[in-house]
Motif scaffolding. Structure first.
Motif, mmCIF file in Angstrom:
data_model
loop_
_atom_site.group_PDB
_atom_site.id
_atom_site.type_symbol
_atom_site.label_atom_id
_atom_site.label_comp_id
_atom_site.label_asym_id
_atom_site.label_seq_id
_atom_site.Cartn_x
_atom_site.Cartn_y
_atom_site.Cartn_z
ATOM 1 N N PHE A 138 46.735 33.392 38.291
ATOM 2 C CA PHE A 138 46.877 33.725 39.704
ATOM 3 C C PHE A 138 46.473 32.577 40.627
ATOM 4 O O PHE A 138 46.370 32.765 41.841
ATOM 5 C CB PHE A 138 46.076 34.988 40.018
ATOM 6 C CG PHE A 138 46.608 36.191 39.294
ATOM 7 C CD1 PHE A 138 47.673 36.903 39.808
ATOM 8 C CD2 PHE A 138 46.082 36.571 38.070
ATOM 9 C CE1 PHE A 138 48.208 37.985 39.121
ATOM 10 C CE2 PHE A 138 46.603 37.655 37.373
ATOM 11 C CZ PHE A 138 47.666 38.362 37.900
ATOM 12 N N TYR A 148 41.650 39.670 44.515
ATOM 13 C CA TYR A 148 41.458 39.810 43.073
ATOM 14 C C TYR A 148 40.014 39.484 42.699
ATOM 15 O O TYR A 148 39.348 38.688 43.352
ATOM 16 C CB TYR A 148 42.354 38.843 42.288
ATOM 17 C CG TYR A 148 43.820 38.873 42.611
ATOM 18 C CD1 TYR A 148 44.489 40.067 42.829
ATOM 19 C CD2 TYR A 148 44.546 37.683 42.679
ATOM 20 C CE1 TYR A 148 45.848 40.074 43.114
ATOM 21 C CE2 TYR A 148 45.906 37.682 42.958
ATOM 22 C CZ TYR A 148 46.553 38.876 43.177
ATOM 23 O OH TYR A 148 47.897 38.875 43.456
ATOM 24 N N ASP A 160 53.049 39.933 34.575
ATOM 25 C CA ASP A 160 51.881 39.118 34.233
ATOM 26 C C ASP A 160 51.102 39.747 33.080
ATOM 27 O O ASP A 160 50.648 39.046 32.168
ATOM 28 C CB ASP A 160 50.960 38.987 35.453
ATOM 29 C CG ASP A 160 51.564 38.112 36.541
ATOM 30 O OD1 ASP A 160 52.101 37.047 36.210
ATOM 31 O OD2 ASP A 160 51.494 38.504 37.718
#
Length: 466
Positions: A229, A363, A424
């Motif tokens: 990410f 995140y 992902d």
């Protein structure tokens, strides 16, 4: 591996030869904030990285001892412990930290371990705690961590009550988040964050609520998941549905000092290598999905011949939607970039907030318990609400296990978001599997598109070698 190739300055500085992100900002009507105009043009070498960093238990144990115990980490939202007596337990690797709001309204944190026989004092999130009482034998501390007493205290004459407080952990807040640091000598959070607070003054996260929180176990080392990410390069193959409306190859990468880095990827723009495959009308159609109002605009886009109209169409939709959420007219001062582009920062080691107006992602990645081959990923969406209105309640956490896809939480994530994370999620366990099987024993990184990964490992080394 092959003998290292000597690079020319031109090769080192190579970028996509088409337009770059700063060129795109030149077309903005409103003033572009300094945070987006910053462009660091980083080069951190071309060395390969040993595979053991992701596969070795010994390397992981060193991280636990020297890094996790000394870095600032996001534990929860302030709203999770809004009232006196509220508490939240943050677990990372072998550590467990109990964050509480005391009677004076202050945030305190303690190691979540009874000083008698070691039982965890609390778990999860709770409210209305008047004290911290061990459920095993009843040893009790105040919310401030001061020793209160124990059953049969006459049997412990050797305990110095005045020096039997719970070991404290440093706390600080920023953007509505609560951070902890187990190192009593750690630098203050604001200094640790570098440029981040200044950049986010324009997009204050404290003025938001948690509209979504999904937590999922992923069978891969925590670093492999962080790294997925902090580069957009993988999206060219992993997320092909994004090619008609994201300039993936034109993503801008920045690093600041040891702790902060950023990727910006434009939206409403066809990926440069695919400009012969898609039209602006295609771009709008992919963005629109089931949005009939946007689908109806594809003809106008086709007829206009304007090579940036898809970006305008998306911006206009977001201006309307996000202005309503914020209770103010964002068109007066916001740029298109702040409404639609993926502006993703990382604060080392594991806190990754998105920037901009409208709903933004955040995140967090950490080891799953003390397992070096799996991790827990938290995905938050922070949404705005009109100033002066009552703050909406935070969303309930949805927990997914390793075998569950993100699409199991599609009702809270939305179909498009769930699809991206499922793509992902299918990669990452295989990344770990492939690393374990590697005969080369090294990871090869790009000079620019994966420069944030290089910075991440350089910072990690500073802790491990201290």
């Amino acid at each position: 591996m092959n003998e290292k190739i000597k690079l020319t300055p031109e090769q080192i500085a190579a970028r996509n030869p088409s337009w770059n992100y700063q060129d795109l900002l030149d077309g903005e009507v409103n003033a572009v904030p300094d945070a987006l105009r910053a462009s660091t043009e980083p080069y951190l070498g071309s060395d390969n990285i040993p595979i053991e960093r992701w596969t070795s238990r010994e390397f992981y144990d060193l991280e636990v001892e020297k890094m996790w115990s000394k870095t600032w980490q996001m534990a929860c939202r302030e709203s999770h412990i809004a009232n006196p007596g509220d508490y939240h337990v943050y677990d990372v690797a072998k550590y467990s930290i109990l964050v509480v709001r005391n009677e004076a309204g202050e945030i305190k944190a303690h190691h979540n371990s009874c000083l008698h026989r070691g039982r965890a004092l609390k778990r999860g999130t709770g409210t209305d705690a008047k004290e911290l009482r061990c459920p095993y034998h009843g040893f009790t501390w105040s919310l401030d961590g001061d020793f209160v007493g124990a059953p049969c205290q006459w049997d412990f004459p050797h305990v110095d009550e005045d020096n039997f407080a719970l070991p404290a952990v440093k706390t600080a807040t920023w953007g509505g988040w609560v951070f902890i640091n187990m190192d009593p000598d750690a630098q203050e959070l604001e200094e640790y964050m570098g440029i981040l607070p200044e950049h986010f003054k324009r997009w204050p996260a404290e003025r938001r609520y948690v509209a979504m929180h999904v937590q999922k176990v992923i069978n891969a080392n925590w670093k492999a998941v962080v790294e997925a990410f902090i580069e957009s390069y993988h999206a060219l193959v992993t997320h092909p549905q994004l090619l008609p409306y994201q300039g993936i190859e034109n993503s801008q990468y920045d690093v600041w000092g040891d702790n902060v880095s950023r990727t910006i990827t434009s939206s409403g723009t066809i990926n440069p290598s695919h400009e012969d495959e898609y039209t602006q009308a295609d771009s709008v159609a992919y963005i629109a999905g089931a949005d009939s109002a946007l689908v109806g605009e594809t003809e106008a886009v086709t007829e206009s011949g304007d090579d940036m109209l898809a970006r305008d169409v998306l911006a206009n939709k977001n201006y309307a939607d996000f202005s309503e959420q914020a209770g103010e007219d964002l068109r007066e001062y916001s740029t298109k970039a702040e409404l639609m582009d993926a502006i993703l920062y990382l604060l080392f080691p594991n806190f990754a907030p998105w920037a901009g107006y409208g709903p933004v992602l955040t995140y967090r990645h950490r080891p799953n318990g003390n397992d070096h081959k799996s991790c827990v990923m938290d995905i938050f969406i922070l949404a705005q609400y009109p100033e002066g209105e009552e703050r909406p309640a935070d969303a309930t956490t949805v927990r997914l296990e390793a075998e569950q896809p993100f699409s199991d939480a599609e009702e809270v994530m939305g179909a498009g978001l769930a699809r991206v994370f499922d793509q992902d999620g299918s990669n990452l366990p295989q990344v770990q599997r492939g690393m374990e099987a590697s005969a080369a024993g090294e990871v090869v990184l790009g000079n620019y598109q994966e420069v944030r990964i290089r910075q991440f490992h350089r910072t990690l080394d500073k802790y491990l070698n201290a």
